[in-house]
Design a protein around this motif. Structure first.
Motif, PDB file in Angstrom:
ATOM      1  N   SER A  19       0.885  -1.334  -0.070  1.00 19.29           N
ATOM      2  CA  SER A  19       0.026   0.072   0.074  1.00 19.29           C
ATOM      3  C   SER A  19       0.824   1.248   0.105  1.00 19.29           C
ATOM      4  O   SER A  19       0.537   2.117   0.916  1.00 19.29           O
ATOM      5  N   SER A 106      -8.959  11.552   4.310  1.00 14.73           N
ATOM      6  CA  SER A 106      -7.987  10.630   4.572  1.00 14.73           C
ATOM      7  C   SER A 106      -7.778   9.758   2.980  1.00 14.73           C
ATOM      8  O   SER A 106      -6.606   9.161   3.153  1.00 14.73           O
ATOM      9  N   GLY A 109      -4.658  10.269   1.263  1.00 14.34           N
ATOM     10  CA  GLY A 109      -3.530  10.122   1.776  1.00 14.34           C
ATOM     11  C   GLY A 109      -3.277  11.143   3.011  1.00 14.34           C
ATOM     12  O   GLY A 109      -4.006  12.438   3.159  1.00 14.34           O
ATOM     13  N   GLN A 110      -2.104  11.019   3.716  1.00 15.37           N
ATOM     14  CA  GLN A 110      -1.736  11.723   4.793  1.00 15.37           C
ATOM     15  C   GLN A 110      -1.246  13.182   4.420  1.00 15.37           C
ATOM     16  O   GLN A 110      -1.970  14.049   5.174  1.00 15.37           O
ATOM     17  N   SER A 111      -0.688  13.369   3.359  1.00 14.72           N
ATOM     18  CA  SER A 111      -0.388  14.743   3.070  1.00 14.72           C
ATOM     19  C   SER A 111      -1.636  15.745   2.759  1.00 14.72           C
ATOM     20  O   SER A 111      -1.930  16.773   3.136  1.00 14.72           O
ATOM     21  N   LEU A 113      -4.577  14.988   4.119  1.00 15.41           N
ATOM     22  CA  LEU A 113      -5.119  15.277   5.465  1.00 15.41           C
ATOM     23  C   LEU A 113      -4.536  16.368   6.097  1.00 15.41           C
ATOM     24  O   LEU A 113      -5.302  17.068   6.883  1.00 15.41           O
ATOM     25  N   ASN A 114      -3.368  16.320   6.289  1.00 13.54           N
ATOM     26  CA  ASN A 114      -2.479  17.375   6.775  1.00 13.54           C
ATOM     27  C   ASN A 114      -3.011  18.586   6.269  1.00 13.54           C
ATOM     28  O   ASN A 114      -3.222  19.575   7.067  1.00 13.54           O
ATOM     29  N   GLU A 115      -3.061  18.626   5.087  1.00 18.23           N
ATOM     30  CA  GLU A 115      -3.503  20.223   4.374  1.00 18.23           C
ATOM     31  C   GLU A 115      -4.749  20.582   4.816  1.00 18.23           C
ATOM     32  O   GLU A 115      -5.038  21.679   5.037  1.00 18.23           O
ATOM     33  N   PRO A 197     -12.261  14.405   8.662  1.00 14.24           N
ATOM     34  CA  PRO A 197     -10.836  13.631   8.272  1.00 14.24           C
ATOM     35  C   PRO A 197     -10.982  12.458   7.968  1.00 14.24           C
ATOM     36  O   PRO A 197     -10.288  11.902   6.928  1.00 14.24           O
ATOM     37  N   ILE A 198     -11.820  11.509   8.390  1.00 13.99           N
ATOM     38  CA  ILE A 198     -12.094  10.131   8.162  1.00 13.99           C
ATOM     39  C   ILE A 198     -13.527   9.565   7.982  1.00 13.99           C
ATOM     40  O   ILE A 198     -14.322  10.492   8.579  1.00 13.99           O
TER      41      ILE A 198
END
Ligand SMILES: NC(=O)c1ccc[n+]([C@@H]2O[C@H](COP(=O)([O-])OP(=O)(O)OC[C@H]3O[C@@H](n4cnc5c(N)ncnc54)[C@H](OP(=O)(O)O)[C@@H]3O)[C@@H](O)[C@H]2O)c1
Length: 215
Positions: A19, A106, A109-111, A113-115, A197-198
């Motif tokens: 993944s 989410s 991807g993590q980036s 989500l951070n943004e 977020p999720i």
């Protein structure tokens, strides 16, 4: 033990759960198979490969027998939908599926989500929001997700569907009918990124073949 994922790192490995993006899967999974591993791939790299089973265990586990080293799992929105559709499909048959999705940050991807979190903090502090990732990193123009809705997930295809919508259509056909282009089941999808977020949600309208069928 943690080590760099190179071809030789798969020597002696029995099962690979991949993944890390489609490009990484395309490069490394054939190497892992050569070394005797069975690979379960969470990316879209092999999902439409006719030699690779696309499997949701609750729906089409029999396809696992056909694997030649790589087994793909579908897109998250497809998975939750086909689990609900399977018993209806078996009992009544399916003519048409119209799905609308509500997909969280989410999923990108993590980036992303951070943004999304940074945009939310900036908006609430009265600052200008900066978007560099969504709707999709490869696009030239980006839009904030915070306090917004983005009716685009992934790139647009020539027919006007986004790639996420294309995946839902063709993955559903491959899983239920073993044919990604099956014409006797009509599927259409509208995929929207929502500012949470999720947690993905979806609304699914179906038409069955035989309303009176009994088990
Ligand atoms: N089937 C589904 O439902 C579903 C849902 C979501 C995502 N996906 C797929 O899963 C993949 C990952 O998505 P994500 O949301 O988890 O993305 P992500 O948050 O960006 O995470 C990617 C991860 O892969 C790692 N990575 C990148 N290149 C690597 C390499 N060469 N070797 C080893 N690790 C590497 C990254 O490590 P670093 O942080 O150290 O860079 C990071 O931990 C994508 O292909 C995505 O499409 C599938």
């Amino acid at each position: 033990m943690i080590e760099e994922a190179t071809a030789d790192a798969f020597d002696g490995v029995d099962i690979v759960l991949a993944s890390a993006g489609g490009a990484v899967s395309k490069r490394l999974l054939p190497e892992a198979v050569k070394r005797g591993a069975v690979c379960i791939d969470n990316t879209s790299a092999f999902r439409m490969d006719p030699t690779v089973p696309l499997v949701v265990p609750e729906v089409n586990p029999e396809q696992l027998r056909k694997h030649q080293g790589i087994i793909a799992n579908p897109n998250c929105s497809t998975i939750q939908m086909v689990v609900a559709l399977k018993p209806i499909f078996e009992r009544f048959g399916l003519k048409q599926v119209i799905v609308s999705t509500y997909q969280a940050a989410s999923g990108a991807g993590q980036s992303a989500l951070n943004e999304f979190f940074q945009e939310s903090r900036d908006y609430l502090a009265g600052k200008e929001m900066t978007a560099n990732i969504l709707p999709t990193a490869s696009d030239k123009k980006h839009y904030p997700l915070a306090f917004n809705l983005l009716p685009q997930i992934d790139v647009f295809e020539e027919d006007g569907y986004t790639h996420e919508e294309w995946k839902m259509i063709h993955e559903t056909k491959k899983i239920l009918l073993n044919d990604m282009d099956a014409e006797d089941l009509k599927v259409t999808a509208t995929c929207v990124r929502v500012p949470v977020p999720i947690s993905h949600g979806e609304s699914v309208y179906i038409e069955v073949n035989d309303e009176k069928a009994t088990a």
